[in-house]
Write a protein that holds these residues in place. Sequence first.
Motif, PDB file in Angstrom:
ATOM      1  N   PHE A 485       0.827  -1.219   0.000  1.00  0.00           N
ATOM      2  CA  PHE A 485       0.000   0.000   0.000  1.00  0.00           C
ATOM      3  C   PHE A 485       0.856   1.262   0.000  1.00  0.00           C
ATOM      4  O   PHE A 485       2.017   1.243   0.408  1.00  0.00           O
ATOM      5  N   SER A 486       0.236   2.355  -0.417  1.00  0.00           N
ATOM      6  CA  SER A 486       0.917   3.645  -0.367  1.00  0.00           C
ATOM      7  C   SER A 486       1.373   3.948   1.048  1.00  0.00           C
ATOM      8  O   SER A 486       0.572   3.977   1.984  1.00  0.00           O
ATOM      9  N   ASP A 488       2.196   6.701   2.321  1.00  0.00           N
ATOM     10  CA  ASP A 488       1.591   7.942   2.825  1.00  0.00           C
ATOM     11  C   ASP A 488       0.183   7.684   3.338  1.00  0.00           C
ATOM     12  O   ASP A 488      -0.208   8.156   4.408  1.00  0.00           O
ATOM     13  N   ALA A 489      -0.592   6.920   2.559  1.00  0.00           N
ATOM     14  CA  ALA A 489      -1.959   6.626   2.989  1.00  0.00           C
ATOM     15  C   ALA A 489      -1.926   5.852   4.303  1.00  0.00           C
ATOM     16  O   ALA A 489      -2.744   6.096   5.194  1.00  0.00           O
ATOM     17  N   LEU A 490      -0.964   4.940   4.447  1.00  0.00           N
ATOM     18  CA  LEU A 490      -0.880   4.182   5.705  1.00  0.00           C
ATOM     19  C   LEU A 490      -0.549   5.104   6.883  1.00  0.00           C
ATOM     20  O   LEU A 490      -1.116   4.968   7.970  1.00  0.00           O
ATOM     21  N   GLY A 492      -1.319   8.230   7.224  1.00  0.00           N
ATOM     22  CA  GLY A 492      -2.529   8.967   7.575  1.00  0.00           C
ATOM     23  C   GLY A 492      -3.577   8.073   8.213  1.00  0.00           C
ATOM     24  O   GLY A 492      -4.232   8.444   9.190  1.00  0.00           O
ATOM     25  N   LEU A 493      -3.721   6.880   7.664  1.00  0.00           N
ATOM     26  CA  LEU A 493      -4.707   5.927   8.189  1.00  0.00           C
ATOM     27  C   LEU A 493      -4.411   5.604   9.649  1.00  0.00           C
ATOM     28  O   LEU A 493      -5.291   5.689  10.523  1.00  0.00           O
ATOM     29  N   GLN A 522       5.707  20.313   2.620  1.00  0.00           N
ATOM     30  CA  GLN A 522       5.821  19.799   1.260  1.00  0.00           C
ATOM     31  C   GLN A 522       5.501  20.815   0.213  1.00  0.00           C
ATOM     32  O   GLN A 522       5.671  20.548  -0.962  1.00  0.00           O
TER      33      GLN A 522
ATOM     34  N   THR B 166      -7.569   3.609   0.605  1.00  0.00           N
ATOM     35  CA  THR B 166      -6.156   3.297   0.806  1.00  0.00           C
ATOM     36  C   THR B 166      -5.675   2.194  -0.136  1.00  0.00           C
ATOM     37  O   THR B 166      -4.695   2.391  -0.849  1.00  0.00           O
ATOM     38  N   GLY B 170      -4.580   5.029  -2.734  1.00  0.00           N
ATOM     39  CA  GLY B 170      -3.443   5.606  -2.014  1.00  0.00           C
ATOM     40  C   GLY B 170      -3.778   6.886  -1.285  1.00  0.00           C
ATOM     41  O   GLY B 170      -2.887   7.701  -1.015  1.00  0.00           O
ATOM     42  N   VAL B 171      -5.042   7.100  -0.974  1.00  0.00           N
ATOM     43  CA  VAL B 171      -5.426   8.275  -0.181  1.00  0.00           C
ATOM     44  C   VAL B 171      -6.296   7.792   0.992  1.00  0.00           C
ATOM     45  O   VAL B 171      -6.497   6.598   1.184  1.00  0.00           O
ATOM     46  N   LEU B 172      -6.826   8.729   1.766  1.00  0.00           N
ATOM     47  CA  LEU B 172      -7.673   8.364   2.892  1.00  0.00           C
ATOM     48  C   LEU B 172      -9.148   8.478   2.519  1.00  0.00           C
ATOM     49  O   LEU B 172      -9.509   9.247   1.631  1.00  0.00           O
ATOM     50  N   ILE B 520      -1.573  14.065   2.108  1.00  0.00           N
ATOM     51  CA  ILE B 520      -1.519  12.949   1.158  1.00  0.00           C
ATOM     52  C   ILE B 520      -1.894  13.413  -0.250  1.00  0.00           C
ATOM     53  O   ILE B 520      -1.311  12.971  -1.237  1.00  0.00           O
TER      54      ILE B 520
END
Lengths: 549, 549
Positions: A485-486, A488-490, A492-493, A522, B166, B170-172, B520
């Motif tokens: 998985f991404s 970044d998404a992890l 945030g999750l 960023q 996710t 790849g996002v929330l 993200i």
Amino acid sequence: MTASLSVTFETSPEHYKHWKLTVEDHVATLAMDVREDAGLRPADYKLKLNSYDLAVDIELADVLQRLRFEHPAVHAVVVTSLKPRIFCAGANIFMLGSSGHGFKVNFCKFTNETRLGIEDMSANSGVKFLAAVNGICAGGGYELALACDEIYLVDDGSAAVSLPETPLLGVLPGTGGLTRVVDKRKVRRDVADHFSTLSEGVRGKRAVDWRFVDRVYPTSQFKQAVEKRVQELAAQSDRPASGPGITLGPLSPSIDGDVIQYTYVRGAIDRGKRTCDLTISAPDTPQPATAADFVKAGDQAWALCAFRELDDAILRLRLNEPEIGTVILRAVGDPAAVLAVDAALLANKDHWLVREIINHIRRTLKRVDLTARTFFALIEPGNAFAGTLFELALAADRAYMVDHADEANTMALSAANGGLYPMSNGLTRLQTRFLGEPDSIDRALEHADPFDAQEALEAGLVFSSPDDMDWDDEVRLAVEERTAFSPDALTGLEANLRFAGPETMETKIFGRLTAWQNWIFQRPNAVGERGALMVYGREGRPSFDWRRT
Amino acid sequence: MTASLSVTFETSPEHYKHWKLTVEDHVATLAMDVREDAGLRPADYKLKLNSYDLAVDIELADVLQRLRFEHPAVHAVVVTSLKPRIFCAGANIFMLGSSGHGFKVNFCKFTNETRLGIEDMSANSGVKFLAAVNGICAGGGYELALACDEIYLVDDGSAAVSLPETPLLGVLPGTGGLTRVVDKRKVRRDVADHFSTLSEGVRGKRAVDWRFVDRVYPTSQFKQAVEKRVQELAAQSDRPASGPGITLGPLSPSIDGDVIQYTYVRGAIDRGKRTCDLTISAPDTPQPATAADFVKAGDQAWALCAFRELDDAILRLRLNEPEIGTVILRAVGDPAAVLAVDAALLANKDHWLVREIINHIRRTLKRVDLTARTFFALIEPGNAFAGTLFELALAADRAYMVDHADEANTMALSAANGGLYPMSNGLTRLQTRFLGEPDSIDRALEHADPFDAQEALEAGLVFSSPDDMDWDDEVRLAVEERTAFSPDALTGLEANLRFAGPETMETKIFGRLTAWQNWIFQRPNAVGERGALMVYGREGRPSFDWRRT
């Protein structure tokens, strides 16, 4: 976890370059005197004006840890500077400008943890902090002062406190500054807004009137006022009586390729899979039962040693191994030995040293909660997930427990799970876990026997209990899926799912403030070629994309 | 605020393309039936499978508003779909993939506000919501269901609820999904973690056992179970008795270049300065005093009309004018007329319509709190900053009040400031403002007379009170300074300083969850050329930079 290019987090007083600690009776003075040429990357930046980088902060974290364990008689600390007319200019801007996104984020996380560690010492170790601000106190410097119980500011016509990040650098004061100003010091929001856009900050009576500092004194009276006040703060301490402290010796892990081996903790990286097997062993030697035993064992007591090692391993992983996204947690050995330690900790929890050991375990577990890595706990035959070590399974994003046909496999709770280690949201991990079914907490805690896999699953203590035929496949698939998985998404999750329930100043700092700062860190407006963080101190002005989002 | 390329937020039932509203006695059915070709940018994406874009959500917000005002007899709402075996596939991914960062962030903010509006209706309007999930319910579709009081799911072997953001994108799930799963439905964190990485979601009994839905029924019983339950929910409503509703007519502002003129609200953009002068006028005609008067006045009552206009202006500004970073707020006219409205609102607050008007003002003020623009309120002679309109000054980042030598200039509080309009943190704006000195609240509220500039300054109600000689310069400098700062840093700064005090599910959604999602939404792992959001539905797999931060 190879040594190449890696940051190490251990230091000791004889190696300090940036801080001077002096102790007199119940009062310690912690004075910042940053050596310009002794940052982590001296070729890239000089630490002028008591500005700091991670090296300076690693020392600060070490000093605090030694005050907890080596100086139990200290009841109050003055935080000040040895540089004339300069308290601290904050995080070094050229360091930030030349660091990658991940390093910046992890640097901020560590500095946040260290400052929250000051507040933790005030609340839980009975050590009160007085910031004696003797000069320029800007950005991260003021954020350090904000972490203290009280702030005294010299009134010499120039000394001021400020949060100039937004006007000068286009970023936030992200080490808790914004949160502490409105939530801890309860500065009015319009005043806080004005202050946070004022590069020169505020000084004198106005700084007191607006609640940014507690008192101001002219230079002639400052030292005396600080000395008087710190004695009063020391008198408020609830630190238990103690004899001499213990000595925190070096951890001295052995590193062999991708394996780091401490006494009780072992980390092994699989770069192909982007995972780290992190294993903590239960004690295998007799452990202290009385307070006197704990003092005698010193830093060799398993409860202290194992969690110091775990803390160090987690910090190395965060900073040095960004691509290792999943940690497979195991606890191995004799669970009865862990439960005996829990009993000893609880029986002696009011003793100064045992209290500090419990505090340290609690902070280390919080460090796990706040680590941007997936944690899967694997509970297999021979495991030691009991009591305090089961907190690691509760801190994990998921715990898998094999339901073995032939081999015994159990986990156990102890009274330690009932309240010894609250999370940063103020709840225990069991309370957070069972927000929706609070009855499950008492039921689980009253379950005196160990839980087998089915019982643990039914009690809601583990996520899944595959049988031994399916175990390898299920665990392998779960890890393979996770690592695909991404990242970044992890991040945030996990940051959203781990902290259900109430928010506190601490969770606000790591949730709201940190997430916004990471966002800003960023943006081209900060880190682009003409971003504010990049052009600072160079010629020309930043160039902004004016779109608000 | 020019019309070019701009989004308008007004619609009405005769223009609905995506939702069907039917009302029968106390129960309304709100059925999603998205027209694929009727999104905001039909050339760029088709709204397949009841996926939605901002156009669909603007309609939903409109329906909810009409249920509040035009259908006062409705006590419960079934949210469902007219498409067979599809409830809602969530936000349209091709829309997200082809939208810029600012649009994505503002789209999510509006959808979050709409979903929180559903919970607001349940809590404050006594309208209960039942999601009747008749098929695929993914991502934003499930987040819509989560905003309802209860979720019924058909058990047909395929219908499932899921948060696949996710694993697939790849996002929330950033429209409150993660927060509501653990904080509202109190799903255990390991289960929530598993669920949020499961692209196919969960269905049937497991969905109930894990708390993701309240009940499942086979297809043959589903309709009947929903009908029965919604009647029970309607019976729980505390909605006051009512006659017929009022009609919400169009606002019909006139737009002339950079000026938008409503009846009571006027917005004028200065593109050179990147500011917007936003002025709200006090009533200048007789206003309702009794509940019957309010019903008779309908949407022409100032309290409703002016705040509908303000709401519309704020939304247009957010979406259509990203470069306009600073809003100069003024309230003009007769403050006594505003105070008279406050008295009428308070005297009739239990009447269904007055309750809805108060609810609407509260939501509009929250919209201001959550708008990523600086608000400076200017309080000058002729101002109408009194009671309800003074809430706008309290919502502003700073309020400036001229201390005029020759002209009278006062502001006033009313009982409305004491509790009619809590912020999303659950506190009134006065409570949030005076966290550090709660006595100031009662003192200010007991001050029956209007405050002159000095009194307002001393009471802490305004930030600054320059005299009339300095006024123009001080205000001009403050605005010039503000508009020169990094817009990103200001967004983060304001998001952190505006919400001191407790956090709620609402503040967690806008603080923690939204901030992480925004982060993200900028990362190459999501929006880079090979980012997960960009390659979805195209050939090939996303390519990730594996570094965790």
